[in-house]
Design a protein around this motif. Structure first.
Motif, mmCIF file in Angstrom:
data_model
loop_
_atom_site.group_PDB
_atom_site.id
_atom_site.type_symbol
_atom_site.label_atom_id
_atom_site.label_comp_id
_atom_site.label_asym_id
_atom_site.label_seq_id
_atom_site.Cartn_x
_atom_site.Cartn_y
_atom_site.Cartn_z
ATOM 1 N N ASN A 43 -13.477 86.070 1.153
ATOM 2 C CA ASN A 43 -13.331 86.334 2.594
ATOM 3 C C ASN A 43 -12.648 85.134 3.236
ATOM 4 O OD1 ASN A 43 -15.522 84.393 3.453
ATOM 5 N ND2 ASN A 43 -16.775 85.812 2.262
ATOM 6 N N HIS A 229 -24.936 83.519 4.457
ATOM 7 C CA HIS A 229 -24.490 84.798 5.007
ATOM 8 C C HIS A 229 -23.064 84.697 5.535
ATOM 9 C CE1 HIS A 229 -25.125 88.841 6.393
ATOM 10 N NE2 HIS A 229 -24.659 88.526 7.572
ATOM 11 N N ARG A 230 -22.731 83.584 6.140
ATOM 12 C CA ARG A 230 -21.379 83.401 6.675
ATOM 13 C C ARG A 230 -20.341 83.337 5.571
ATOM 14 N NH1 ARG A 230 -18.767 78.568 7.409
ATOM 15 N NH2 ARG A 230 -20.725 77.440 7.049
ATOM 16 N N ARG A 233 -21.786 86.539 2.067
ATOM 17 C CA ARG A 233 -22.382 87.879 2.185
ATOM 18 C C ARG A 233 -21.569 88.906 1.401
ATOM 19 N NH1 ARG A 233 -20.051 86.705 7.047
ATOM 20 N NH2 ARG A 233 -18.474 88.145 7.868
ATOM 21 N N THR A 234 -20.300 88.596 1.115
ATOM 22 C CA THR A 234 -19.485 89.508 0.307
ATOM 23 C C THR A 234 -20.047 89.677 -1.101
ATOM 24 O OG1 THR A 234 -18.045 87.587 -0.048
ATOM 25 C CG2 THR A 234 -17.316 89.227 1.546
ATOM 26 N N ARG A 249 -9.945 90.813 3.708
ATOM 27 C CA ARG A 249 -10.315 91.605 4.881
ATOM 28 C C ARG A 249 -11.117 92.833 4.487
ATOM 29 N NH1 ARG A 249 -5.940 92.706 9.464
ATOM 30 N NH2 ARG A 249 -6.351 90.482 9.624
ATOM 31 N N GLU A 252 -14.578 91.723 3.810
ATOM 32 C CA GLU A 252 -15.276 91.455 5.065
ATOM 33 C C GLU A 252 -15.762 92.748 5.709
ATOM 34 O OE1 GLU A 252 -12.326 89.266 7.138
ATOM 35 O OE2 GLU A 252 -12.640 87.432 5.979
ATOM 36 N N GLN A 253 -14.944 93.782 5.655
ATOM 37 C CA GLN A 253 -15.349 95.065 6.226
ATOM 38 C C GLN A 253 -16.536 95.653 5.480
ATOM 39 O OE1 GLN A 253 -11.690 97.258 5.963
ATOM 40 N NE2 GLN A 253 -10.742 96.219 7.712
ATOM 41 N N GLN A 256 -19.996 93.989 6.112
ATOM 42 C CA GLN A 256 -20.695 94.199 7.385
ATOM 43 C C GLN A 256 -22.025 94.910 7.174
ATOM 44 O OE1 GLN A 256 -18.059 96.133 10.178
ATOM 45 N NE2 GLN A 256 -16.473 94.582 9.943
ATOM 46 N N THR A 259 -26.962 92.431 5.585
ATOM 47 C CA THR A 259 -27.650 91.760 6.683
ATOM 48 C C THR A 259 -28.079 90.345 6.279
ATOM 49 O OG1 THR A 259 -29.850 92.496 5.992
ATOM 50 C CG2 THR A 259 -28.561 94.006 7.397
#
Length: 328
Positions: A43, A229-230, A233-234, A249, A252-253, A256, A259
């Motif tokens: 990401n 998480h930042r 999270r991927t 990208r 990143e989508q 989402q 959590t």
């Protein structure tokens, strides 16, 4: 004896930080290094993606720890002929302490020339042929090859180590794990899956296996969760999406849906030594020969120092107890 290594994340850290981490890891008492091989980070927040072969050359000047790529895809972005040359030179620079970890790759890194991304079965076929080509080149003989996926014409590698690099193969499903058992000198994974490890051992006749995981050291658990998480999270993107999504990208989508609580539950965040020690337990219980940990976030210096002083001694003691119990 189980070895405990440090995993250099080229996706998150700049080159000078990776070299610093390698030197600190050796000083702290880690046994070996992994280094990731990416064209893109997972990401944009991670923000890095150094060329792994430049980094491996530089590592030879700052550390004497063994190094392995975790993992290189020698099939599309870079041909197996060039990977063979790069691995041979790396083994020379590291006095034979280099191993080539390989896998079938992700579209994230390999799609960049615009070719269609092959299905899983084809990718494994390509990987098997690539490993065959590389091993032939490491003999020092002139190689001609006309295969299903690669053509090699009058190629010879002149700069060679005394012994060919070992090739360790990653596997995250049964077919890839069987292939690792058939063609690999060892097995690479990021899962403590005992069933897959047993499958590899049965297929390979008992060859060694290595696994890696991440930890988000920070002054508090909350800060560690925030960094994890930042930045990562991927890693929670499920199934085969990690192999087929083509850009940061897209990751990143998809991420989402991951959590902060899911991130908190998936790895150890913060400064709790006992929890960090416990994070090794699934890999030791499964029976891995080598276990690697990667840092997440800006506090890698503190993490490496505390792991060297507190975590690794406790984990090594636990591993010794298990190995003694098994030998009885």
């Amino acid at each position: 004896m189980t070895a405990f290594g440090y995993f250099l994340s080229t996706e998150e850290y700049a080159p000078h930080e990776l070299l610093e981490q390698a030197a600190l890891a050796e000083e702290a008492g880690f046994d070996a290094l992994w280094i990731s091989d990416h064209f893109h980070p997972w990401n944009d927040e991670q923000g890095q993606s150094a060329f792994v072969w430049s980094m491996i050359g530089a590592l030879s000047r700052v550390s004497r720890l063994p190094v392995m790529t975790a993992v290189t895809c020698p099939t599309m972005r870079i041909s197996p002929v060039i990977v063979a040359q790069a691995a041979a030179t790396s083994a020379v620079l590291h006095d034979g302490r280099f191993r080539l970890g390989v896998g079938s790759g992700e579209a994230l890194n390999e799609h960049i020339y615009g070719q269609a991304w092959p299905g899983a079965e084809m990718r494994l076929e390509m990987l098997a042929e690539a490993v065959e080509v590389m091993r032939r080149l490491w003999t020092g003989e002139v190689v001609d090859h006309r295969g299903a996926h690669y053509t090699v014409d009058n190629a010879r590698i002149y700069t060679l180590p005394e012994r060919p690099p070992e090739v360790w193969v990653s596997g995250f499903g049964p077919e890839a794990t069987r292939l690792a058992g058939r063609i690999g000198d060892g097995y690479v994974t990021t899962s403590a899956d005992r069933e897959l490890l047993d499958l590899f051992r049965d297929t390979s006749g008992g060859k060694p296996a290595a696994a890696g995981f991440k930890a988000a050291w920070a002054p508090t658990e909350e800060e560690g969760v925030g960094h994890a998480h930042r930045l990562w999270r991927t890693s929670g993107v499920p199934g085969e999406l990690a192999q087929v999504l083509p850009t940061p990208r897209h990751f990143e989508q998809a991420a989402q849906l991951v959590t902060p609580e899911m991130t908190r539950d998936s790895l150890v965040c913060g400064p709790d030594i006992e929890r960090h020690v416990a994070s090794y337990a699934p890999y030791l219980e499964a029976g891995f020969d080598e276990v690697y940990v990667a840092a997440i976030g800006p506090h890698y210096r503190d993490m490496i120092r505390h792991f060297g002083a507190d975590v690794l001694p406790a984990v090594r003691a636990q591993a010794a107890e298990r190995e003694e119990a098994v030998s009885r």
